[in-house]
Design a protein around this motif. Structure first.
Motif, PDB file in Angstrom:
ATOM      1  N   VAL A 133      -6.717  16.480  13.100  1.00 40.50           N
ATOM      2  CA  VAL A 133      -6.175  17.963  14.256  1.00 40.50           C
ATOM      3  C   VAL A 133      -7.647  18.644  14.681  1.00 40.50           C
ATOM      4  O   VAL A 133      -7.529  18.997  13.292  1.00 40.50           O
ATOM      5  N   VAL A 134      -8.507  18.586  14.947  1.00 43.85           N
ATOM      6  CA  VAL A 134      -9.259  19.806  15.321  1.00 43.85           C
ATOM      7  C   VAL A 134      -8.861  21.333  15.426  1.00 43.85           C
ATOM      8  O   VAL A 134      -8.427  21.223  16.726  1.00 43.85           O
ATOM      9  N   THR A 135      -8.592  21.902  15.141  1.00 42.66           N
ATOM     10  CA  THR A 135      -8.368  23.394  15.794  1.00 42.66           C
ATOM     11  C   THR A 135      -8.841  24.382  14.956  1.00 42.66           C
ATOM     12  O   THR A 135      -9.455  24.622  13.978  1.00 42.66           O
ATOM     13  N   PRO A 136      -9.198  25.429  15.806  1.00 47.38           N
ATOM     14  CA  PRO A 136     -10.274  26.526  15.236  1.00 47.38           C
ATOM     15  C   PRO A 136      -8.771  27.004  14.146  1.00 47.38           C
ATOM     16  O   PRO A 136      -7.916  27.315  14.592  1.00 47.38           O
ATOM     17  N   LEU A 137      -9.925  27.949  13.340  1.00 49.37           N
ATOM     18  CA  LEU A 137      -9.441  28.347  11.878  1.00 49.37           C
ATOM     19  C   LEU A 137      -8.390  29.580  12.975  1.00 49.37           C
ATOM     20  O   LEU A 137      -7.023  29.458  12.251  1.00 49.37           O
ATOM     21  N   TRP A 170       2.630  26.366  13.245  1.00 51.26           N
ATOM     22  CA  TRP A 170       4.503  27.364  13.733  1.00 51.26           C
ATOM     23  C   TRP A 170       5.342  26.424  14.455  1.00 51.26           C
ATOM     24  O   TRP A 170       6.853  25.597  14.314  1.00 51.26           O
ATOM     25  N   SER A 171       4.346  25.491  15.604  1.00 56.74           N
ATOM     26  CA  SER A 171       5.111  24.812  16.355  1.00 56.74           C
ATOM     27  C   SER A 171       4.951  23.868  16.123  1.00 56.74           C
ATOM     28  O   SER A 171       6.581  23.159  16.247  1.00 56.74           O
ATOM     29  N   PHE A 172       4.542  23.080  15.219  1.00 55.74           N
ATOM     30  CA  PHE A 172       4.693  21.961  14.145  1.00 55.74           C
ATOM     31  C   PHE A 172       6.117  22.053  13.622  1.00 55.74           C
ATOM     32  O   PHE A 172       7.229  21.016  13.984  1.00 55.74           O
ATOM     33  N   ILE A 173       6.496  23.078  13.086  1.00 56.74           N
ATOM     34  CA  ILE A 173       8.017  23.212  12.454  1.00 56.74           C
ATOM     35  C   ILE A 173       9.149  23.692  13.124  1.00 56.74           C
ATOM     36  O   ILE A 173       9.670  22.486  12.574  1.00 56.74           O
ATOM     37  N   VAL A 196      -3.143  17.798  20.014  1.00 52.95           N
ATOM     38  CA  VAL A 196      -2.157  19.174  20.104  1.00 52.95           C
ATOM     39  C   VAL A 196      -1.651  19.514  21.436  1.00 52.95           C
ATOM     40  O   VAL A 196      -1.851  19.855  22.427  1.00 52.95           O
ATOM     41  N   LYS A 197       0.027  18.967  22.048  1.00 53.25           N
ATOM     42  CA  LYS A 197       0.085  19.334  23.657  1.00 53.25           C
ATOM     43  C   LYS A 197       0.124  20.303  23.618  1.00 53.25           C
ATOM     44  O   LYS A 197       0.669  21.181  22.803  1.00 53.25           O
ATOM     45  N   LYS A 208       3.408  22.798  24.212  1.00 51.21           N
ATOM     46  CA  LYS A 208       5.061  22.260  23.118  1.00 51.21           C
ATOM     47  C   LYS A 208       3.814  23.351  21.825  1.00 51.21           C
ATOM     48  O   LYS A 208       4.815  23.631  21.335  1.00 51.21           O
ATOM     49  N   GLN A 209       2.601  24.220  22.395  1.00 50.15           N
ATOM     50  CA  GLN A 209       2.265  25.132  21.134  1.00 50.15           C
ATOM     51  C   GLN A 209       2.364  26.088  21.896  1.00 50.15           C
ATOM     52  O   GLN A 209       2.703  26.507  22.895  1.00 50.15           O
ATOM     53  N   HIS A 210       2.822  26.824  20.547  1.00 51.58           N
ATOM     54  CA  HIS A 210       3.273  28.374  20.514  1.00 51.58           C
ATOM     55  C   HIS A 210       2.284  29.229  20.041  1.00 51.58           C
ATOM     56  O   HIS A 210       2.414  29.310  19.335  1.00 51.58           O
TER      57      HIS A 210
END
Length: 795
Positions: A271-275, A283-286, A421-422, A425-427
């Motif tokens: 997943v390309v995610t900025p730092l 956290w959202s995954f867990i 990432v959806k 669903k990301q918090h």
């Protein structure tokens, strides 16, 4: 005496004969086993352990541990190792490399009839303590029927305890640093008779981190020995092989021709995610995977501790554990054991758990920080999808790391698929982390250390094509950790200082050499000059209200002041004509006349913010913009919040949820349901009342019994004291020897004779005072004294 010696001599002869037969049978078995090993066909693929020429103790240990079939690396490496050849073994993670070197160790020492008097026969090196413990446990299982002595030397324990037992060991499983300490300090620890040297995760042991230790260990070992190297990413450097004195090694790579260096049952994504958003994604995954077993890899131990402590305060609803090299050995062992036994858990770890460890049924491997190279990636994801089971791995990459890392993985035949990432669903936990760091200084300190350690790890990476420190948004990353600002880092400031110093010199050199085509130098920028009191005087406003000589001032050189300066001062004063300024002006006349207004300019300044519960908030002034920064002031524009409760699966529900109307009507009339509900509640209340009364009675009964027991103890203590007081003092002269033998014992205070009248008219005695003490009663020494006392009482 002679006849008695006959049976004894016969018994001794029988036992010696029995020992001779047993020794001969063992020798025959050994010769048969050695012949089978020599006749072993190296090209034939073996599928079961029964097909290999193994001794009876080894075969029994494998059967008791439920090992029946051979893996690819075992079927190809064990026959070569049984014949005594040096081996370079390379296979995918989770393919059973441990048994590939433990079985040859047991067999070779068994065929040589090794005993404790022969000293150390095999040495197994592991890069981490956890992997050494795992190897030792497997050795105990399959070698339970052998008579060899095996030891585990990994540090974390007393050096003296290990020194006492080290000389009797035949097989040692150890880490490089600890075994080198024993080789240097333990006098009676000899390795002159060593037969086999094994290195698990050999590429890591031969790396720069262990280079000096391995060279020193090899210097203590004999040249004539068998050497086995195993790893998922095997080294082929000639320098490494020369250091270990390998003699014509057999390279066994079972998955070299495979399309991928990782197991086929492993699903790999990135997943390309900025730092700054990585913690939010984690956290959202867990929160979305509460019923799974997950390992999260980070680059440093301080990051592991900060993420573990912060997530532990946030309480995601799943057990959290952390593992890093700074922990004590006992704690590390407990954590690995608990995680192995857990069904749902999250383990935050450094690369200490990336190699060789076999955690059962791991569902996910999350790489929060980019691995240092493709080999580290392969070992990390190898914690799942072991022994042909399914597994999933996700790697979070910063946009600056994506092209370089994908290129490195492609070179190692690792295919990784990109996913997104959806957003719904990301918090975000940024505000919660900031609040926690504000309230807890220790957590803030951990966050600062985590930030510095991460930046330092990126700075020290060798592959600058992947790790680009200057492209990372460090200020936003510090804010995402809950810190008020990015901590100062010395090594980055040092680089900036060098650049600024070199840039200043280069600029000075260019300015002295650059010139136009006509030979004229380019105009330099005006340097700021020192402001005098006259300069400050001309900068003042409202100069026209003062005397006229202000306009006739002269400069320091005697010339008249330019009128433009005084005019400029007056012009500055005219700027504040509008004392009460308005943010926006509306042309009322145009509106009344139906004229058109500039609506596009108004729309640029006006923002509309949607709020929960009420209509949209219009931001048309700076005061309203400041309002957005205050949560407290925004509460009156928002609707009332709702309290949520979470079920066992982690799904949120409102505290009171309305039931479906159709389902309610299907159960009957509302009044009947109301009456039924009241009847059920009444019955439940009655039953609860009865139970509460029983509990109250039981508590009172227990309290009463405790009080009676306490009173009985006090009474027994008083009687014991009185009895001790009545005993005669040792060596007393009051009683003669005749009296002490013949007369009855002295009556106690409770045995004094009382008349019925005295008992009925008995009154409480007043307390004794110090001034008037009552006369002490006469002591009774003889029977006549007792009779006189009785007549006095009766008369």
């Amino acid at each position: 005496m002679a006849p008695s010696n006959g049976p004894r001599n016969g018994k001794g002869a029988k036992s010696s004969q029995r020992h001779t037969l047993k020794r001969k049978r063992v020798q025959d078995d050994l010769s048969t086993l050695t012949q089978r090993v020599e006749e072993l066909d190296l090209k034939e693929p073996y599928k079961n352990f029964d097909n290999l020429p193994l001794s009876e103790p080894t075969a029994s240990g494998l059967a008791s541990s439920h090992f029946k079939t051979l893996t690819d690396i075992q079927s190809r490496a064990i026959p070569h190792a049984l014949k005594g050849r040096d081996i370079l073994g390379a296979a995918k993670t989770g393919s059973g490399k441990t048994l590939a070197f433990l079985i040859p160790i047991l067999e070779n020492l068994y065929r040589k009839q090794w005993s404790e008097h022969d000293g150390l026969g095999a040495l197994i090196l592991s890069p981490t303590r956890e992997l050494a413990i795992q190897i030792f446990e497997v050795l105990r299982k399959i070698g339970r029927y052998h008579t060899f002595s095996a030891g585990l030397v990994i540090g974390g324990k007393s050096l003296k305890e290990e020194q006492e037992r080290l000389g009797r060991m035949n097989i040692l499983v150890c880490t490089p640093g600890r075994i080198l300490q024993h080789l240097d300090q333990t006098s009676f620890f000899d390795t002159f008779n060593l037969q086999m040297l094994v290195m698990d995760e050999a590429d890591r042991i031969l790396d720069m981190g262990f280079q000096k230790s391995v060279d020193a260990i090899v210097g203590h070992l004999p040249q004539e020995r068998q050497t086995l190297l195993f790893s998922a990413t095997q080294t082929k450097k000639v320098s490494d092989l020369a250091r270990l004195s390998l003699q014509d090694p057999e390279y066994v790579a079972v998955h070299e021709a495979a399309s991928s260096a990782t197991p086929s049952t492993l699903q790999q994504h990135y997943v390309v995610t900025p730092l700054p958003q990585k913690l939010d994604v984690l956290w959202s995954f867990i929160r979305s995977n509460l019923k799974t077993k997950t390992i999260v890899f980070l680059s440093s131990g301080k990051q592991v501790r900060f993420v573990y402590e912060s997530f532990r305060h946030l309480q995601p609803g799943i057990p959290l554990m952390h593992l890093h090299g700074r922990q004590r050995q006992g704690g590390r062992l407990d954590i690995t054991t608990k995680f192995s036994q857990a069904k749902q858990a999250v383990l935050f770890s450094t690369d200490i758990a990336a190699r060789g460890l076999d955690f059962p049924a791991v569902d996910w491997v999350i790489q929060l920080d980019c691995p240092e190279d493709a080999d580290t990636y392969i070992h990390r994801v190898g914690r799942t999808a072991r022994y042909e089971r399914d597994g999933r791995a996700v790697m979070l990459l910063d946009p600056s790391e994506e092209p370089g890392m994908l290129k490195r993985l492609e070179q190692k035949k690792v295919v990784v698929e990109r996913i997104n990432v959806k957003a719904n669903k990301q918090h975000s936990i940024k505000d919660q982390l900031q609040n926690m760091c504000f309230k807890d200084p220790e957590l803030k300190y951990l966050g600062q250390k985590a930030f510095i350690s991460y930046v330092k790890s990126i700075y020290l990476q060798k592959d600058k094509e992947v790790f680009k420190l200057k492209e990372l948004k460090l200020e936003d990353f510090a804010s995402s950790l809950g810190l008020p600002g990015a901590p100062r880092i010395k090594f980055i400031q040092g680089d900036d200082t060098k650049e600024r110093k070199n840039a200043a010199r280069a600029a000075a050199y260019l300015s002295s050499d650059d010139s136009d085509g006509e030979g004229e130098k380019k105009p330099k920028k005006e340097e700021p000059q020192v402001r005098t009191k006259y300069d400050r005087m001309f900068e003042r406003r409202n100069q026209d209200v003062l005397a006229g000589h202000y306009s006739k001032l002269i400069n320091d050189d005697g010339t008249m002041v330019e009128p433009s300066k005084t005019a400029g001062a007056n012009a500055d004063a005219d700027e504040d004509d509008d004392f009460l300024s308005v943010k926006r002006r509306f042309d009322a006349g145009d509106k009344e006349l139906g004229g058109e207004s500039d609506e596009e300019d108004e729309k640029k300044d006006i923002k509309v913010v949607e709020l929960d519960g009420k209509e949209a908030l219009v931001i048309d002034s700076k005061r309203r913009e400041k309002l957005l920064k205050s949560k407290k002031k925004l509460l009156k524009f928002k609707g009332k919040g709702t309290k949520l409760v979470y079920d066992d699966e982690g799904n949120a529900h409102e505290l009171y949820e309305m039931e479906d109307e159709d389902d309610f009507k299907a159960r009957g009339d509302a009044k009947d349901q109301q009456a039924q509900f009241l009847a059920e509640e009444t019955e439940r209340t009655r039953v609860a009342d009865v139970e509460d009364k029983e509990v109250d009675k039981q508590k009172r009964r227990e309290k009463k019994e405790k009080r009676k027991a306490r009173e009985r103890e006090l009474l027994a203590a008083e009687e014991a004291e009185e009895f001790m007081a009545q005993l005669p003092p040792p060596g007393g002269d009051d009683m003669s020897p005749l009296e002490s033998e013949d007369e009855a014992p002295r009556p106690s205070k409770k045995q004094r004779m009382r008349t019925p009248e005295s008992e009925s008219d008995e009154e409480p005695k007043p307390k004794k005072s110090k001034q008037a003490a009552p006369k002490a009663p006469e002591q009774i020494h003889t029977l006549e004294d007792l009779e006189s006392l009785a007549t006095g009482l009766l008369g």
